[in-house]
Design an enzyme around this catalytic site. Structure first.
Site, mmCIF file in Angstrom:
data_model
loop_
_atom_site.group_PDB
_atom_site.id
_atom_site.type_symbol
_atom_site.label_atom_id
_atom_site.label_comp_id
_atom_site.label_asym_id
_atom_site.label_seq_id
_atom_site.Cartn_x
_atom_site.Cartn_y
_atom_site.Cartn_z
ATOM 1 N N LYS A 54 30.000 0.892 29.410
ATOM 2 C CA LYS A 54 30.390 -0.391 28.818
ATOM 3 C C LYS A 54 30.100 -1.540 29.783
ATOM 4 C CE LYS A 54 34.282 -0.664 26.438
ATOM 5 N NZ LYS A 54 35.726 -0.503 26.116
ATOM 6 N N THR A 64 30.090 -4.612 25.358
ATOM 7 C CA THR A 64 31.422 -5.058 24.971
ATOM 8 C C THR A 64 31.521 -6.587 25.106
ATOM 9 O OG1 THR A 64 33.782 -4.659 25.339
ATOM 10 C CG2 THR A 64 32.381 -4.716 27.295
ATOM 11 N N ASP A 94 40.588 4.218 20.410
ATOM 12 C CA ASP A 94 40.655 3.183 21.445
ATOM 13 C C ASP A 94 41.915 3.423 22.279
ATOM 14 O OD1 ASP A 94 40.062 0.964 22.914
ATOM 15 O OD2 ASP A 94 40.690 -0.489 21.401
ATOM 16 N N GLU A 130 33.889 2.009 31.264
ATOM 17 C CA GLU A 130 33.579 0.615 31.558
ATOM 18 C C GLU A 130 33.193 0.372 33.013
ATOM 19 O OE1 GLU A 130 35.577 -3.658 30.370
ATOM 20 O OE2 GLU A 130 35.844 -1.822 29.224
ATOM 21 N N PHE A 153 34.022 -7.907 18.717
ATOM 22 C CA PHE A 153 35.485 -7.927 18.802
ATOM 23 C C PHE A 153 36.109 -8.696 17.627
ATOM 24 C CE2 PHE A 153 36.945 -6.922 23.381
ATOM 25 C CZ PHE A 153 36.048 -5.884 23.464
#
Length: 330
Positions: free
Chosen positions: A143, A167, A28, A107, A189
């Site tokens: 994403k 996400t 990440d 993303e 998350f």
């Protein structure tokens, strides 16, 4: 004659190496050197990570290269800034794919989280840029936020062979709808769920009692119970304990700081999640029609608040990146 002990030929594996036996580890970060050091399978990026990377001397040249390559695009104003950022995201993604053997997640703009057609158009454009660089669709995940509209967009993109990573996912109903949409991967998350419950209840959580850990366990169990092929990737960790409790999850995306902590420890890591355990669980299907989705998400204060907050924060990150690019464009 006394027996002579055989010398040890192997050192104890560190926790990161042990974890990789059960779970695909994903970096990440937008930092190439970190990715090289920890050898993850995949990597994820977002505008905040890319912005942070461009502030470092080692990566500032990437933006300069994109600006140089796009100077004759004939675009101006906001269109030029958007074009520059799209190319920058893909530049980072391509460079990361030279290091990792698997995939990179790129993303879309969080401001498109409630715009089905806008999300589809952005995803198609990013994939087109990757394909012009010789990168196949199998190596890129787009994403998108796990709103009703975001999942609708992903459903269409998946039909076109564009794989999606959903996400900002905080609840079982979001995960169930993503499964119905046949998305490639979801990113529940952990840390942000933990943050919410810690603040709401004014107490800390550790190990298996962590609400963020329990959320991913619930989603993983649901998917394996019903033979759902969508991959589950735990994300947004606050501590190593959360990661250890999810050993066995399909994938875990981990920050450089926590990967280092795992690499520095040789404490044993046991598999906590497995399809076999999930199969024996008593789980019922969750309704995924639009009315049920919106009501169940609204009924979950944590999921509602964290999804909205996440969209606001991701949108703020892209604005920050836009301002930085605008300053470079002069």
């Amino acid at each position: 004659m006394s027996a002579i002990a055989e010398p040890k030929t192997q050192t104890q594996s560190n926790q990161l190496e042990q974890l990789k036996r059960f779970t695909k580890v994903v970096a990440d970060t937008g930092d190439f050197e970190t990715i090289r050091d920890f050898k993850p399978q995949d990597a994820t990026t977002n505008p905040s990570l890319i912005f942070a990377a461009t502030q470092k001397e080692a990566y500032s040249h990437l933006l300069e290269e994109v600006l140089r390559d796009r100077k004759n695009s004939a675009l101006t104003g906001t269109a030029q800034i958007e074009d520059t950022i799209d190319h920058l995201l893909v530049q980072f993604g391509c460079d990361i794919l030279e290091i990792v053997p698997g995939r990179v997640s790129t993303e879309t703009d969080a401001r498109l989280s409630f715009d089905v057609e806008g999300s589809i158009a952005k995803a198609r454009h990013l994939i087109e840029l990757y394909e012009k660089r010789g990168i196949g669709r199998d190596r890129v995940l787009i994403k998108i936020a796990s709103t009703w509209e975001g999942i609708m967009a992903a459903e269409q993109l998946q039909r076109e062979g564009i794989r999606c990573n959903m996400t900002l996912l905080f609840s079982l109903v979001q995960a169930a709808r993503c499964a119905e949409a046949k998305v490639q991967l979801i990113s529940p998350f952990v840390g942000r769920i933990y943050d919410w419950f810690k603040k709401a209840n004014n107490r800390d959580y550790k190990g298996a009692e962590d609400p963020g850990v329990q959320s991913v366990q619930e989603i993983y169990t649901y998917y394996k119970k019903f033979d759902i092929p969508t991959e589950v990737m735990g994300a947004s960790f606050r501590n190593v304990g959360q990661i250890i409790e999810l050993a066995g999850c399909d994938l875990l995306t981990i920050s450089p700081e926590l990967m280092k902590e795992l690499a520095d420890s040789t404490a044993p890591v046991e598999r906590k999640l497995s399809p076999e355990k999930a199969k024996s669980s008593d789980v019922k299907p969750t309704p995924t029609d639009e009315k049920s989705f919106r009501y169940l998400l609204n009924d979950d204060a944590m999921a509602t608040e964290k999804t909205a907050e996440g969209i606001r924060k991701f949108a703020a990150d892209i604005v920050k990146l836009e301002k930085y690019v605008a300053s470079k464009l002069g």
